[in-house]
Motif scaffolding. Structure first.
Motif, PDB file in Angstrom:
ATOM      1  N   LYS A 147     -43.275   1.830  12.110  1.00 40.67           N
ATOM      2  CA  LYS A 147     -41.910   1.291  12.220  1.00 40.67           C
ATOM      3  C   LYS A 147     -41.846  -0.140  11.703  1.00 40.67           C
ATOM      4  O   LYS A 147     -40.893  -0.519  11.001  1.00 40.67           O
ATOM      5  N   GLY A 176     -38.050   9.300   8.707  1.00 39.69           N
ATOM      6  CA  GLY A 176     -37.076   9.255   9.791  1.00 39.69           C
ATOM      7  C   GLY A 176     -37.240  10.402  10.770  1.00 39.69           C
ATOM      8  O   GLY A 176     -37.121  10.223  11.984  1.00 39.69           O
ATOM      9  N   ALA A 177     -37.538  11.596  10.240  1.00 39.56           N
ATOM     10  CA  ALA A 177     -37.714  12.761  11.106  1.00 39.56           C
ATOM     11  C   ALA A 177     -38.889  12.564  12.047  1.00 39.56           C
ATOM     12  O   ALA A 177     -38.804  12.860  13.245  1.00 39.56           O
ATOM     13  N   GLY A 180     -38.277   9.677  14.660  1.00 41.11           N
ATOM     14  CA  GLY A 180     -37.118   9.838  15.527  1.00 41.11           C
ATOM     15  C   GLY A 180     -35.949   8.956  15.142  1.00 41.11           C
ATOM     16  O   GLY A 180     -35.114   8.627  15.989  1.00 41.11           O
ATOM     17  N   ASP A 181     -35.858   8.596  13.877  1.00 45.53           N
ATOM     18  CA  ASP A 181     -34.791   7.718  13.383  1.00 45.53           C
ATOM     19  C   ASP A 181     -33.711   8.595  12.743  1.00 45.53           C
ATOM     20  O   ASP A 181     -33.718   8.841  11.535  1.00 45.53           O
ATOM     21  N   VAL A 182     -32.777   9.057  13.553  1.00 48.25           N
ATOM     22  CA  VAL A 182     -31.734   9.967  13.068  1.00 48.25           C
ATOM     23  C   VAL A 182     -30.871   9.288  12.019  1.00 48.25           C
ATOM     24  O   VAL A 182     -30.495   9.905  11.009  1.00 48.25           O
ATOM     25  N   VAL A 185     -32.521   9.437   8.622  1.00 47.16           N
ATOM     26  CA  VAL A 185     -32.446  10.772   8.027  1.00 47.16           C
ATOM     27  C   VAL A 185     -31.049  11.009   7.451  1.00 47.16           C
ATOM     28  O   VAL A 185     -30.906  11.509   6.325  1.00 47.16           O
ATOM     29  N   GLU A 213     -32.927  16.389  10.605  1.00 43.57           N
ATOM     30  CA  GLU A 213     -32.070  15.799  11.642  1.00 43.57           C
ATOM     31  C   GLU A 213     -32.453  16.328  13.025  1.00 43.57           C
ATOM     32  O   GLU A 213     -32.535  15.572  13.998  1.00 43.57           O
ATOM     33  N   GLN A 215     -35.361  17.512  13.957  1.00 38.78           N
ATOM     34  CA  GLN A 215     -36.656  16.955  14.336  1.00 38.78           C
ATOM     35  C   GLN A 215     -36.506  15.524  14.832  1.00 38.78           C
ATOM     36  O   GLN A 215     -37.127  15.138  15.838  1.00 38.78           O
ATOM     37  N   ALA A 216     -35.706  14.728  14.141  1.00 41.99           N
ATOM     38  CA  ALA A 216     -35.501  13.333  14.557  1.00 41.99           C
ATOM     39  C   ALA A 216     -34.901  13.264  15.961  1.00 41.99           C
ATOM     40  O   ALA A 216     -35.200  12.342  16.726  1.00 41.99           O
ATOM     41  N   GLU A 217     -34.087  14.247  16.296  1.00 42.91           N
ATOM     42  CA  GLU A 217     -33.470  14.294  17.627  1.00 42.91           C
ATOM     43  C   GLU A 217     -34.337  15.062  18.632  1.00 42.91           C
ATOM     44  O   GLU A 217     -33.925  15.260  19.769  1.00 42.91           O
ATOM     45  N   ARG A 218     -35.511  15.514  18.180  1.00 45.19           N
ATOM     46  CA  ARG A 218     -36.478  16.239  19.007  1.00 45.19           C
ATOM     47  C   ARG A 218     -35.891  17.550  19.533  1.00 45.19           C
ATOM     48  O   ARG A 218     -36.249  18.014  20.613  1.00 45.19           O
TER      49      ARG A 218
END
Length: 337
Positions: A147, A176-177, A180-182, A185, A213, A215-218
């Motif tokens: 990061k 980003g994915a 976790g940086d939506v 992405v 998207e 994946q970034a939002e888990r």
């Protein structure tokens, strides 16, 4: 496609046609046919022609014969007055360094290629390669370092004044994915879709972006479904198989994770991005763990062994993974069969 290419070669062949036909043969596992095309390439160009080198390297990698791939690269890596070797050679060097866990070497090579791209006036390529330290930090398990590196690089000279059309959207989307940086992405997706009319996009493009998207939002199940949809559309390898596998793995679906890891490991590698070199070692180790959880000790040992062999000369900071895997193998062999 095979019949069309063969017919074209019979009339007035080109090195590009030979390369495409070789790629088709590799994907189908037709090794003798793929090897036979070397004689055709030698009729069309010199032994050092970059496309011929690329074909030979791809045939070796498709077989997972990394020793043969290394010999091909070493035989052709001479430089002219310090210039970079031909593209198939330097990308081959990067691939081999990555898949063997020699990330420091790969990072140095990527920096050199990026500097060359900047000098040659290719800001998109230079920006893309500037992001490689972020990916390598992720691969080393250093999320916070990744990061920090990302923030520094995005504020740095390679990205300053860069148009959205030159943005390395695919790499930014991957980063980003994972981190976790939506927002990142979605920014990358907007840039891609603004630059490409709907008709010019890959049929799998929207599925990959939906997956990124999620994946970034888990939302791991949604990510797994979307990645799997992309894999079903594409006719290459791994081409999303390892992404789907990791998402199913994170979603807790071991059967689907194994199926997609095996889809990536068992088919010949034909894609020209970093998915195979980045995720193939991960897949070997995870398959060992997943088969161990199933109680299939002999199969687990096979996959663990392939990982240990592949990474035996990996960077020092990656060696704990190798030692841990060796310990798991010793424990398995020490148990009653």
């Amino acid at each position: 496609a095979e019949q069309v290419l063969r017919a074209g070669l019979g009339r007035a062949g080109t090195m590009t046609m030979v390369s495409k036909l070789a790629n088709t043969y590799v994907l189908e596992g037709k090794w003798a046919a793929a090897d036979s095309l070397d004689a055709v390439s030698l009729r069309l160009g010199p032994p050092t022609h970059p496309i011929r080198i690329g074909i030979l390297f791809s045939n070796a990698v498709g077989r997972r014969d990394y020793a043969a791939a290394e010999r091909i690269i070493v035989a052709n890596e001479a430089r002219d007055h310090g210039a970079l070797p031909s593209p198939p050679v330097y990308w081959g060097q990067v691939f081999l360094a990555e898949i063997h866990g020699r990330l420091h070497r790969s990072e140095r090579l990527m920096a050199e290629i990026g500097d060359s791209a900047a000098v040659q006036g290719d800001p998109a390529r230079a920006a893309d390669l500037a992001l490689m330290p972020v990916l390598y930090a992720i691969r080393r398990g250093q999320a916070e370092e990744a990061k920090r590196a990302l923030a520094t690089i995005l504020a740095g000279p390679r990205f300053r004044g860069l148009s959205d059309g030159d943005l390395p959207a695919s790499t930014l989307g991957d980063i980003g994915a994972v981190l976790g940086d939506v927002a990142l992405v979605r920014r990358a997706r907007r840039a891609t879709e603004a630059a490409q009319p709907v008709g010019a996009r890959s049929p799998a493009s929207s599925s990959f972006w939906d997956a990124g998207e999620a994946q970034a939002e888990r939302r791991w199940h949604d990510a797994a479904v979307a990645y799997s949809r992309a894999v079903a559309i594409l006719h290459c390898s791994p081409c999303g198989a390892f992404y789907a596998a990791q998402a199913w793995d994170a979603a807790g679906n071991a059967d689907s994770a194994i199926a997609y890891y095996r889809l990536g490991t068992d088919r010949p590698a034909t894609s020209d991005d970093y998915e195979d070199s980045y995720f193939y070692p991960v897949a070997l180790r995870r398959l060992g763990a997943l088969y161990e959880e199933r109680g299939e000790r002999a199969t687990a040992l096979e996959w663990y062994g392939r990982f240990v062999d592949l990474w035996r000369d990996a960077d020092p900071e990656l060696q704990p993974l190798v030692r841990e895997t060796r310990a798991q193998m010793a424990r398995l062999t020490g148990e009653p069969q």
